[in-house]
Design a protein around this motif. Sequence first.
Motif, PDB file in Angstrom:
ATOM      1  N   GLU A  42      28.358  61.556  27.210  1.00 51.53           N
ATOM      2  CA  GLU A  42      27.132  61.526  26.420  1.00 51.53           C
ATOM      3  C   GLU A  42      27.333  62.080  25.013  1.00 51.53           C
ATOM      4  O   GLU A  42      26.565  61.784  24.105  1.00 51.53           O
ATOM      5  CB  GLU A  42      25.997  62.266  27.137  1.00 51.53           C
ATOM      6  CG  GLU A  42      26.226  63.743  27.336  1.00 51.53           C
ATOM      7  CD  GLU A  42      27.111  64.115  28.536  1.00 51.53           C
ATOM      8  OE1 GLU A  42      27.448  65.303  28.647  1.00 51.53           O
ATOM      9  OE2 GLU A  42      27.488  63.242  29.325  1.00 51.53           O
ATOM     10  N   GLY A  80      25.649  56.684  22.111  1.00 49.08           N
ATOM     11  CA  GLY A  80      24.370  56.653  21.422  1.00 49.08           C
ATOM     12  C   GLY A  80      23.557  55.498  21.938  1.00 49.08           C
ATOM     13  O   GLY A  80      23.808  54.983  23.021  1.00 49.08           O
ATOM     14  N   GLY A  81      22.614  55.081  21.157  1.00 48.12           N
ATOM     15  CA  GLY A  81      21.786  53.963  21.555  1.00 48.12           C
ATOM     16  C   GLY A  81      20.437  54.425  22.058  1.00 48.12           C
ATOM     17  O   GLY A  81      20.084  55.595  21.990  1.00 48.12           O
ATOM     18  N   GLN A  82      19.704  53.467  22.568  1.00 45.62           N
ATOM     19  CA  GLN A  82      18.329  53.711  22.955  1.00 45.62           C
ATOM     20  C   GLN A  82      18.182  54.059  24.425  1.00 45.62           C
ATOM     21  O   GLN A  82      19.049  53.745  25.235  1.00 45.62           O
ATOM     22  CB  GLN A  82      17.500  52.456  22.688  1.00 45.62           C
ATOM     23  CG  GLN A  82      17.392  52.130  21.224  1.00 45.62           C
ATOM     24  CD  GLN A  82      16.416  51.007  21.010  1.00 45.62           C
ATOM     25  OE1 GLN A  82      16.721  49.880  21.316  1.00 45.62           O
ATOM     26  NE2 GLN A  82      15.258  51.330  20.496  1.00 45.62           N
ATOM     27  N   THR A  83      17.038  54.641  24.721  1.00 48.29           N
ATOM     28  CA  THR A  83      16.676  54.853  26.115  1.00 48.29           C
ATOM     29  C   THR A  83      16.150  53.534  26.664  1.00 48.29           C
ATOM     30  O   THR A  83      15.685  52.683  25.905  1.00 48.29           O
ATOM     31  CB  THR A  83      15.590  55.943  26.241  1.00 48.29           C
ATOM     32  OG1 THR A  83      14.429  55.513  25.533  1.00 48.29           O
ATOM     33  CG2 THR A  83      16.063  57.273  25.684  1.00 48.29           C
ATOM     34  N   VAL A 136      28.852  60.734  15.694  1.00 51.91           N
ATOM     35  CA  VAL A 136      27.913  60.204  16.694  1.00 51.91           C
ATOM     36  C   VAL A 136      26.520  60.774  16.439  1.00 51.91           C
ATOM     37  O   VAL A 136      25.525  60.039  16.426  1.00 51.91           O
ATOM     38  CB  VAL A 136      28.386  60.522  18.128  1.00 51.91           C
ATOM     39  CG1 VAL A 136      27.279  60.255  19.150  1.00 51.91           C
ATOM     40  CG2 VAL A 136      29.618  59.708  18.472  1.00 51.91           C
ATOM     41  N   GLU A 137      26.421  62.072  16.215  1.00 51.62           N
ATOM     42  CA  GLU A 137      25.134  62.703  15.945  1.00 51.62           C
ATOM     43  C   GLU A 137      24.507  62.121  14.679  1.00 51.62           C
ATOM     44  O   GLU A 137      23.295  61.888  14.623  1.00 51.62           O
ATOM     45  CB  GLU A 137      25.299  64.212  15.796  1.00 51.62           C
ATOM     46  CG  GLU A 137      25.652  64.918  17.085  1.00 51.62           C
ATOM     47  CD  GLU A 137      26.093  66.361  16.879  1.00 51.62           C
ATOM     48  OE1 GLU A 137      26.220  66.811  15.713  1.00 51.62           O
ATOM     49  OE2 GLU A 137      26.326  67.045  17.897  1.00 51.62           O
ATOM     50  N   ARG A 170      25.081  59.084  13.314  1.00 56.92           N
ATOM     51  CA  ARG A 170      24.636  57.702  13.582  1.00 56.92           C
ATOM     52  C   ARG A 170      23.335  57.700  14.370  1.00 56.92           C
ATOM     53  O   ARG A 170      22.433  56.913  14.089  1.00 56.92           O
ATOM     54  CB  ARG A 170      25.716  56.943  14.349  1.00 56.92           C
ATOM     55  CG  ARG A 170      26.880  56.525  13.493  1.00 56.92           C
ATOM     56  CD  ARG A 170      27.991  55.920  14.315  1.00 56.92           C
ATOM     57  NE  ARG A 170      27.547  54.775  15.089  1.00 56.92           N
ATOM     58  CZ  ARG A 170      28.062  53.558  15.000  1.00 56.92           C
ATOM     59  NH1 ARG A 170      29.060  53.327  14.184  1.00 56.92           N
ATOM     60  NH2 ARG A 170      27.611  52.580  15.739  1.00 56.92           N
ATOM     61  N   ASN A 171      23.223  58.575  15.368  1.00 59.71           N
ATOM     62  CA  ASN A 171      21.994  58.646  16.163  1.00 59.71           C
ATOM     63  C   ASN A 171      20.799  59.056  15.307  1.00 59.71           C
ATOM     64  O   ASN A 171      19.698  58.519  15.467  1.00 59.71           O
ATOM     65  CB  ASN A 171      22.165  59.593  17.344  1.00 59.71           C
ATOM     66  CG  ASN A 171      23.072  59.022  18.412  1.00 59.71           C
ATOM     67  OD1 ASN A 171      23.340  57.822  18.460  1.00 59.71           O
ATOM     68  ND2 ASN A 171      23.564  59.886  19.282  1.00 59.71           N
ATOM     69  N   GLN A 172      21.011  59.977  14.372  1.00 60.40           N
ATOM     70  CA  GLN A 172      19.929  60.390  13.486  1.00 60.40           C
ATOM     71  C   GLN A 172      19.512  59.229  12.573  1.00 60.40           C
ATOM     72  O   GLN A 172      18.322  58.991  12.364  1.00 60.40           O
ATOM     73  CB  GLN A 172      20.345  61.596  12.643  1.00 60.40           C
ATOM     74  CG  GLN A 172      19.217  62.102  11.761  1.00 60.40           C
ATOM     75  CD  GLN A 172      19.628  63.320  10.960  1.00 60.40           C
ATOM     76  OE1 GLN A 172      20.681  63.332  10.339  1.00 60.40           O
ATOM     77  NE2 GLN A 172      18.789  64.336  10.996  1.00 60.40           N
ATOM     78  N   MET A 218      19.764  56.092  13.239  1.00 60.06           N
ATOM     79  CA  MET A 218      19.059  55.111  14.069  1.00 60.06           C
ATOM     80  C   MET A 218      17.641  55.573  14.384  1.00 60.06           C
ATOM     81  O   MET A 218      16.710  54.764  14.374  1.00 60.06           O
ATOM     82  CB  MET A 218      19.837  54.849  15.354  1.00 60.06           C
ATOM     83  CG  MET A 218      19.237  53.765  16.189  1.00 60.06           C
ATOM     84  SD  MET A 218      20.512  52.778  16.908  1.00 60.06           S
ATOM     85  CE  MET A 218      19.578  51.967  18.178  1.00 60.06           C
ATOM     86  N   GLU A 219      17.457  56.866  14.650  1.00 63.18           N
ATOM     87  CA  GLU A 219      16.107  57.395  14.885  1.00 63.18           C
ATOM     88  C   GLU A 219      15.220  57.155  13.665  1.00 63.18           C
ATOM     89  O   GLU A 219      14.053  56.775  13.801  1.00 63.18           O
ATOM     90  CB  GLU A 219      16.166  58.892  15.190  1.00 63.18           C
ATOM     91  CG  GLU A 219      16.710  59.227  16.554  1.00 63.18           C
ATOM     92  CD  GLU A 219      16.949  60.725  16.736  1.00 63.18           C
ATOM     93  OE1 GLU A 219      16.452  61.535  15.919  1.00 63.18           O
ATOM     94  OE2 GLU A 219      17.662  61.074  17.693  1.00 63.18           O
TER      95      GLU A 219
END
Length: 121
Positions: free
Chosen positions: A4, A8-11, A70-71, A73-75, A77-78
């Motif tokens: 984890e 990343g990606g969506q729920t 990764v963190e 990229r996730n931010q 994307m959010e």
Amino acid sequence: MGIEDYGGGQTPRADVLVVTTNDVPGYQVTQVIGEVFGLTVRSRHLGSQIGAGLKSMIGGELKGLTKTLVETRNQAMERLVDQARARGANAVLMMRFDVSEAADVGTEVCAYGTAAVISNS
């Protein structure tokens, strides 16, 4: 670090679907809202820079930098999803990431795509 930490990606139950394709099988695009993006710039942490410098001498993955990317990229994307939602979209089509250096002090990550409204066919 577990898997984890590197993903990343969506729920599964996200209210704004983000895909890298032009369309979504089983859905029809009923409205194209336009381009949306999420942007973030992260500076490099001194400890990870020192660790990366030492690791580069012997080779191997730079796990601290990987986790930071990764963190980041996730931010991005959010933020993309937040912008799409605010404009009334329930989907972002053709999502892409762009990563570049920001003035030699950090990494810029931009997630972008086309905000749209989709419905079941």
